[in-house]
Enzyme design. Structure first.
Site, PDB file in Angstrom:
ATOM      1  N   ASP A  82      -6.234   2.120  -3.169  1.00  0.00           N
ATOM      2  CA  ASP A  82      -7.455   1.816  -2.415  1.00  0.00           C
ATOM      3  C   ASP A  82      -7.776   2.920  -1.402  1.00  0.00           C
ATOM      4  OD1 ASP A  82      -5.464   1.316  -0.575  1.00  0.00           O
ATOM      5  OD2 ASP A  82      -6.302  -0.585   0.131  1.00  0.00           O
ATOM      6  N   ASP A  93      -2.805   6.459  -3.048  1.00  0.00           N
ATOM      7  CA  ASP A  93      -1.668   5.705  -2.522  1.00  0.00           C
ATOM      8  C   ASP A  93      -1.254   4.658  -3.554  1.00  0.00           C
ATOM      9  OD1 ASP A  93      -3.613   3.743  -2.324  1.00  0.00           O
ATOM     10  OD2 ASP A  93      -3.190   3.247  -0.235  1.00  0.00           O
ATOM     11  N   SER A 132       0.810  -1.203   0.000  1.00  0.00           N
ATOM     12  CA  SER A 132       0.000   0.000   0.000  1.00  0.00           C
ATOM     13  C   SER A 132       0.853   1.266   0.000  1.00  0.00           C
ATOM     14  CB  SER A 132      -0.957  -0.025   1.198  1.00  0.00           C
ATOM     15  OG  SER A 132      -1.888   1.011   1.134  1.00  0.00           O
ATOM     16  N   ASP A 149      -1.493   1.326  -4.049  1.00  0.00           N
ATOM     17  CA  ASP A 149      -2.410   0.328  -4.622  1.00  0.00           C
ATOM     18  C   ASP A 149      -3.795   0.908  -4.839  1.00  0.00           C
ATOM     19  OD1 ASP A 149      -2.825   0.493  -1.857  1.00  0.00           O
ATOM     20  OD2 ASP A 149      -3.503  -1.582  -1.695  1.00  0.00           O
TER      21      ASP A 149
END
Length: 254
Positions: free
Chosen positions: A245, A241, A101, A243
């Site tokens: 999400d 960010d 992440s 990834d």
């Protein structure tokens, strides 16, 4: 297999640690085997983010799943929500995303779901997976699992766009900061379907993170997006960010 201490990288909601000290192909292989022993799935989606270590770790994860007899739907480079989408839309028994992440480049990790993309956390099985992985006592499987590559992104795009009435969207000027993570890939896929003018910064996926850790929650990381909103006289800005999400929103004042 000998015992392995994974206490440092199993968190409340995912697995995350430094590469290679805490997470490496051996430990991720074990975690893949443990996830399979715990859940007993038939088919599992596996995706990965743009980190330099993600390809190797995803390979180790897939080997672990295959050695446990699990068939893998390999959706490749994507965002975490794409694994969740693949799991429920394809009727799979589980999904695993290889990502750290918004953590620094020398970190990586794993996020797990089960059928219908139900999350796996410390109170719903993650600690059981840790225990099995640490023990490393895996039996032989009569039939090894298979790997099927699958491009989930077109159907993911159509699903996302299904949440809005495209005819009612008004033209906007939007600054988009992908943080050199995976959001740029998704944005390019959506762009020609939306009536927006995008100003793209830090757009190219780059696992070295040349502009710093992709974490828009860090105050000092916000200025580049805020400044670009002001310079472009945009209606808003969005920074993601690694990834994609989570995101941070900016109004027209930046």
């Amino acid at each position: 297999m000998s015992d392995m201490d994974l206490s440092g990288c199993f968190k409340a909601y995912d697995v995350r640690g430094r590469v290679p000290e805490e997470l490496n192909p051996e430990s991720v292989y074990r975690i893949g085997r443990a996830y399979a022993d715990w859940l007993r799935p038939r088919r599992v989606a596996v995706g990965r983010d743009i980190r330099l270590s993600s390809n190797e770790l995803a390979g180790a994860l897939i080997r672990g799943l295959n050695d446990a007899g699990v068939d893998v739907v390999d959706i490749g480079l994507c965002g975490t929500e794409c694994v969740y989408f693949a799991t429920f839309s394809l009727g799979l028994d589980g999904g695993v995303m290889v990502t750290a992440s918004h953590n620094p480049p020398d970190y990586n990790g794993l996020k797990f779901v089960r059928e219908q993309s139900r999350p796996v956390s410390a109170d719903t099985g993650l600690l059981d997976i840790r225990r099995l992985a640490e023990a490393g006592e895996f039996g032989n499987t009569a039939v090894r699992g298979t790997i099927v590559p699958f491009d989930i992104m077109p159907s993911w795009r159509d699903h996302v766009l299904g949440y809005v009435d495209l005819d009612k969207l008004k033209p906007l000027s939007i600054v988009c900061n992908a943080g050199n993570g995976g959001a740029g890939i998704a944005l390019d896929l959506l762009e020609d379907r939306l009536p927006y003018r995008f100003t793209k910064i830090q757009h190219e996926a780059d696992g070295t993170f040349p502009n710093g850790v992709p974490n828009p929650m860090i105050v000092e990381n916000r200025e580049v997006t805020a400044r670009s909103v002001r310079l472009a006289r945009a209606d808003l800005g969005v920074a993601w960010d690694g990834d994609f999400d989570r995101c941070f929103l900016f109004d027209e004042r930046g």
